[in-house]
Design an enzyme around this catalytic site. Structure first.
Site, PDB file in Angstrom:
ATOM      1  CG  ASN A  12       7.219  -0.708  -3.127  1.00 23.93           C
ATOM      2  OD1 ASN A  12       6.667  -1.398  -3.991  1.00 23.93           O
ATOM      3  ND2 ASN A  12       8.402  -1.016  -2.623  1.00 23.93           N
ATOM      4  CD1 TRP A  13       0.462  -0.065  -3.125  1.00 21.42           C
ATOM      5  CD2 TRP A  13      -0.866  -1.052  -4.652  1.00 21.42           C
ATOM      6  NE1 TRP A  13      -0.659   0.718  -3.276  1.00 21.42           N
ATOM      7  CE2 TRP A  13      -1.486   0.131  -4.211  1.00 21.42           C
ATOM      8  CE3 TRP A  13      -1.501  -1.821  -5.616  1.00 21.42           C
ATOM      9  CZ2 TRP A  13      -2.728   0.550  -4.687  1.00 21.42           C
ATOM     10  CZ3 TRP A  13      -2.742  -1.418  -6.105  1.00 21.42           C
ATOM     11  CH2 TRP A  13      -3.349  -0.241  -5.641  1.00 21.42           C
ATOM     12  CE  LYS A  14       7.740  -3.233   0.386  1.00 27.33           C
ATOM     13  NZ  LYS A  14       8.641  -3.543   1.464  1.00 27.33           N
ATOM     14  CG  HIS A 101      12.782  -1.574  -2.789  1.00 22.64           C
ATOM     15  ND1 HIS A 101      12.946  -2.607  -1.896  1.00 22.64           N
ATOM     16  CD2 HIS A 101      11.902  -0.717  -2.210  1.00 22.64           C
ATOM     17  CE1 HIS A 101      12.190  -2.389  -0.831  1.00 22.64           C
ATOM     18  NE2 HIS A 101      11.546  -1.245  -1.000  1.00 22.64           N
ATOM     19  CD  GLU A 103      11.254  -5.417  -0.113  1.00 27.12           C
ATOM     20  OE1 GLU A 103      10.503  -5.366  -1.091  1.00 27.12           O
ATOM     21  OE2 GLU A 103      10.922  -5.020   1.031  1.00 27.12           O
ATOM     22  CD  GLU A 173      12.589   2.613   0.721  1.00 24.59           C
ATOM     23  OE1 GLU A 173      11.445   2.809   1.124  1.00 24.59           O
ATOM     24  OE2 GLU A 173      12.904   1.664  -0.011  1.00 24.59           O
ATOM     25  N   GLY A 179       9.872  -2.650   6.557  1.00 25.90           N
ATOM     26  CA  GLY A 179       9.001  -3.771   6.885  1.00 25.90           C
ATOM     27  C   GLY A 179       9.263  -4.365   8.261  1.00 25.90           C
ATOM     28  CB  SER A 216       8.551   1.002   9.727  1.00 23.10           C
ATOM     29  OG  SER A 216       9.010  -0.308   9.457  1.00 23.10           O
ATOM     30  N   GLY A 237       5.607   1.394   2.203  1.00 21.03           N
ATOM     31  CA  GLY A 237       5.323   0.006   1.847  1.00 21.03           C
ATOM     32  C   GLY A 237       4.019  -0.430   2.485  1.00 21.03           C
ATOM     33  N   GLY A 238       4.113  -1.070   3.641  1.00 17.59           N
ATOM     34  CA  GLY A 238       2.947  -1.654   4.309  1.00 17.59           C
ATOM     35  C   GLY A 238       1.741  -0.723   4.393  1.00 17.59           C
TER      36      GLY A 238
HETATM   37  C1  PEP Z   1       9.518  -0.022   1.239  1.00 19.42           C
HETATM   38  O1  PEP Z   1       9.540  -1.215   0.968  1.00 19.42           O
HETATM   39  O2  PEP Z   1       9.919   0.790   0.408  1.00 19.42           O
HETATM   40  C2  PEP Z   1       9.020   0.384   2.554  1.00 19.42           C
HETATM   41  C3  PEP Z   1       9.282   1.584   2.969  1.00 19.42           C
HETATM   42  O3  PEP Z   1       8.292  -0.560   3.260  1.00 19.42           O
HETATM   43  P1  PEP Z   1       7.610  -0.363   4.695  1.00 19.42           P
HETATM   44  O4  PEP Z   1       6.920   0.973   4.689  1.00 19.42           O
HETATM   45  O5  PEP Z   1       6.648  -1.508   4.811  1.00 19.42           O
HETATM   46  O6  PEP Z   1       8.704  -0.418   5.698  1.00 19.42           O
END
Ligand code: PEP
Length: 256
Positions: A12-14, A101, A103, A173, A179, A216, A237-238
């Site tokens: 997920n590049w957001k 998600h 967010e 999640e 994040g 994470s 994500g990251g």
């Molecule tokens: C996400 O936003 O779906 C996610 C898992 O982010 P991160 O890996 O950065 O925690």
């Protein structure tokens, strides 16, 4: 060894990468994610909406990477300024869509009921919904996290048949791990995945869908999480913004 077709790594590049940066990252990934590297893992990339069509075109010859949107509207068309419909995604050859998600729930007030409408729209338009659920820190500390997360999933999937669940991916999640650098322990992930599977079996008579973990997850902590019997992969994500890290996660999942 997990069942065939049940290993999924989604990035997920957001709201990251300009079009040039996005294409460069995709090129890096296409080079490293060969048939051998990917093995039995289904790799999904969810870039910002503006990158979807160029990326689908770029990947025309590469079947190792599927493309997902990060959101969609539940109506096919209409007066919804700024929105993208599931039908538009289907006609753009997009394969999947991330829905619910945390967010979007937090910043755009998405409710479980809205997520349910989007899930139905995605299925109607032949997209694989990646349905995100997970508790916040308060719920984790209060010990109600299993019920809170199941309630989200139960509502998001309401009205679906057992057969329709075959086209769903669930992403667990925990919000406190997204994040933040704080990852759920492998035991915490396994406990939730196993519980959701049991509830899906009781409610829908189908527990055979992939349940992936997000929060994470990175190369240094992925091995133990991917080794859990009910964890079918990750929503990243990251670490999905770095081609080496993401490729390493694909390899780890393939070997899990
Ligand atoms: C996400 O936003 O779906 C996610 C898992 O982010 P991160 O890996 O950065 O925690």
């Amino acid at each position: 060894m997990k069942k065939d077709g049940m290993k999924i790594l989604a990035g997920n590049w957001k709201m990251n990468t300009t079009p040039e940066e996005g294409i460069a990252l995709l090129e890096g990934l296409s080079n490293s994610l060969t048939k051998d590297t990917v093995g039995e893992v289904k790799v999904v990339i969810a870039p910002p909406t503006i990158h979807l069509i160029p990326m689908v075109e770029k990947l025309w010859e590469n079947s190792e990477i599927a493309i997902a949107a990060q959101n969609c509207h539940y109506e096919d068309s209409g007066a919804f300024t700024g929105e993208i419909s599931a039908k538009m995604l289907l006609h753009s050859e997009v394969d999947a869509v991330i829905l619910g998600h945390s967010e979007r729930r937090e910043y755009y007030n998405e409710t479980d009921e809205l997520v349910a409408l989007k899930v139905k729209a995605a299925l109607k338009n032949h997209l694989i919904p990646i349905v995100c659920v997970g508790e916040n820190l308060k719920q984790r500390k209060a010990g109600t996290f299993l019920d809170n997360t199941w309630s989200q999933l139960n509502i998001a999937l309401s009205g679906l048949s057992s057969e329709e669940l075959n086209d769903i991916v669930v992403a667990y999640e925990p919000i406190w791990a997204i994040g933040t650098g704080e990852v759920a322990t492998p035991e915490q992930a396994q406990e939730m995945h196993c519980f959701l599977r049991k509830m899906l079996s009781e409610k829908f008579g189908n527990s055979d869908l992939p349940i992936i973990y997000g929060g994470s997850c990175k190369p240094s902590n992925a091995d133990e999480i991917f080794a859990q019997p009910d964890v079918n992969g990750g929503l990243i994500g990251g670490a999905s913004l770095n081609a080496d890290d993401f490729t390493s996660l694909v390899k780890k999942l393939n070997n899990s």
